[in-house]
Design a protein around this motif. Structure first.
Motif, PDB file in Angstrom:
ATOM      1  N   TYR A   1       1.779  15.032 -37.412  1.00 27.01           N
ATOM      2  CA  TYR A   1       1.666  15.862 -38.668  1.00 27.01           C
ATOM      3  C   TYR A   1       3.148  16.854 -38.645  1.00 27.01           C
ATOM      4  CZ  TYR A   1      -3.008  14.563 -40.229  1.00 27.01           C
ATOM      5  OH  TYR A   1      -4.143  13.589 -40.661  1.00 27.01           O
TER       6      TYR A   1
ATOM      7  N   LEU B   1       0.589  13.945 -42.894  1.00 28.29           N
ATOM      8  CA  LEU B   1       0.731  12.992 -41.809  1.00 28.29           C
ATOM      9  C   LEU B   1       2.041  12.133 -42.086  1.00 28.29           C
ATOM     10  CD1 LEU B   1      -0.614  10.980 -39.756  1.00 28.29           C
ATOM     11  CD2 LEU B   1      -1.677   9.774 -41.629  1.00 28.29           C
TER      12      LEU B   1
ATOM     13  N   ASN C   1       1.456  20.265 -42.723  1.00 22.64           N
ATOM     14  CA  ASN C   1       0.170  19.513 -42.539  1.00 22.64           C
ATOM     15  C   ASN C   1       0.102  18.156 -43.160  1.00 22.64           C
ATOM     16  OD1 ASN C   1      -2.353  19.641 -40.873  1.00 22.64           O
ATOM     17  ND2 ASN C   1      -3.419  20.171 -42.627  1.00 22.64           N
TER      18      ASN C   1
ATOM     19  N   ASP D   1      -7.179   9.364 -40.868  1.00 26.22           N
ATOM     20  CA  ASP D   1      -5.914   9.018 -40.619  1.00 26.22           C
ATOM     21  C   ASP D   1      -5.532   7.548 -40.788  1.00 26.22           C
ATOM     22  OD1 ASP D   1      -5.048  11.842 -39.833  1.00 26.22           O
ATOM     23  OD2 ASP D   1      -6.026  11.613 -37.974  1.00 26.22           O
TER      24      ASP D   1
END
Length: 152
Positions: free
Chosen positions: A53, A59, A57, A12
């Protein structure tokens, strides 16, 4: 839209470090300085930081809740490709609900660059009031900020 709050992982942070914004919003780009890039690359090591998210799914943003001497301060950023699509209110509302449930604060504040009219409008719609203004020397330029607060 459904939002899923997660503890940030290294992947991330690597993604967030690449976020670049257009025009005046380039101020928020995560490669603006080496210091900002390093911060973005290390979001997964920060306490009280979360990635967000969507139902696909993907980000779409991140946020943090910093308790500074009893004052809860919200930090947030939406992924550039999702900005300007009229989902800001839902996004911030979900962050506020998540934060309120997790930290049970009775007020929360945030700092926003004065030029960021889109964000300011969203914050006002969600009950934030301007409580202060100041100038901050960032990236060797003076940037005007507004401090906004929401009471519960």
């Amino acid at each position: 839209m459904k939002f899923d709050f997660r503890i940030p992982q290294k992947k991330d942070s690597l993604d967030i470090a690449t976020w670049k914004y257009d025009d005046i919003y380039s101020f928020y780009s995560n490669d603006k300085t080496e210091e900002k890039r390093e911060w973005a690359l290390n979001i997964h090591t920060e306490e009280d930081a979360y990635v967000i998210y969507n139902e696909d799914n993907a980000l779409i943003g991140h946020c943090s809740f910093d308790n500074e001497d009893g004052e809860m301060i919200l930090g947030l950023q939406m992924k550039p490709e999702f900005t300007g699509q009229r989902m800001g209110r839902q996004f911030v509302e979900a962050i506020l609900t998540f934060g309120k449930n997790k930290y049970n604060y009775d007020h929360i504040s945030l700092y926003v660059a004065k030029f960021n009219k889109r964000a300011i409008k969203v914050y006002q719609e969600l009950g934030f009031k301007t409580i202060d203004e100041f100038t901050w020397d960032i990236y060797d330029e003076d940037v005007e900020f507004i401090v906004m607060e929401k009471q519960y």
